[in-house]
Design a protein around this motif. Structure first.
Motif, short mmCIF file in Angstrom:
data_model
loop_
_atom_site.label_atom_id
_atom_site.label_comp_id
_atom_site.label_asym_id
_atom_site.label_seq_id
_atom_site.Cartn_x
_atom_site.Cartn_y
_atom_site.Cartn_z
N ARG A 3 57.42 -65.05 -53.25
CA ARG A 3 55.96 -65.13 -53.10
C ARG A 3 55.30 -63.97 -53.84
N GLN A 4 55.88 -62.77 -53.76
CA GLN A 4 55.33 -61.61 -54.46
C GLN A 4 55.35 -61.83 -55.98
N GLN A 7 52.67 -64.40 -56.81
CA GLN A 7 51.34 -63.79 -56.74
C GLN A 7 51.09 -62.87 -57.93
N SER A 8 52.10 -62.15 -58.34
CA SER A 8 52.00 -61.30 -59.52
C SER A 8 51.71 -62.14 -60.76
N ARG A 62 59.70 -56.97 -58.30
CA ARG A 62 58.97 -57.88 -57.40
C ARG A 62 57.65 -58.34 -58.01
N GLY A 63 57.70 -58.56 -59.32
CA GLY A 63 56.53 -59.05 -60.03
C GLY A 63 56.65 -58.82 -61.52
#
Length: 128
Positions: A3-4, A7-8, A62-63
């Motif tokens: 999800r991170q 979203q990134s 994480r992105g």
């Protein structure tokens, strides 16, 4: 974590999201259809390999960040040399057309990557 990363990705400018999803990834992934052509396995390894490296970087970061430009520069630069050499060879018209498209897409990508890598090397380490 997924999800991170998503979203990134969605925080990137819309044109970048479209570029990545509709052009950059599909054109490079299409190299897998040409593995039986001359140097096709090497081409696929480099085209997809840089993207796989970025997958690892996305998981670590994480992105999306500008560090993702580095695998492209390190792997796709020699790949462009391979493409240019292949275009001088006796290859099928379909393979030749694909190589021209791949060359154009990845040259444009590398221009953006040079800018992003310079920013990352200068300290811009933020995640989108």
């Amino acid at each position: 974590m997924i999800r991170q990363i998503w979203q990134s990705y969605r925080r990137l400018p819309l044109w970048v999201q479209l570029w990545v999803a509709l052009i950059l990834v599909p054109v490079n992934a299409a190299s897998l259809f040409f593995v039986t052509q001359p140097a096709g396995a090497w081409l696929a390894l480099m085209a997809v390999g840089a993207m796989l490296c970025n997958g690892v970087l996305m998981l670590i970061e994480r992105g999306f960040s500008k560090v993702m430009a580095l695998p492209h520069i390190l792997i796709w630069t020699p790949m462009l040399g391979l493409i240019l050499w292949l275009l001088t060879q006796d290859i099928t018209p379909t393979y030749r057309n694909y190589l021209v498209i791949l060359l154009a897409v990845d040259v444009f990508s590398l221009l953006l990557d040079v800018i992003d890598s310079r920013k990352w090397l200068s300290g811009d380490r933020k995640i989108a």
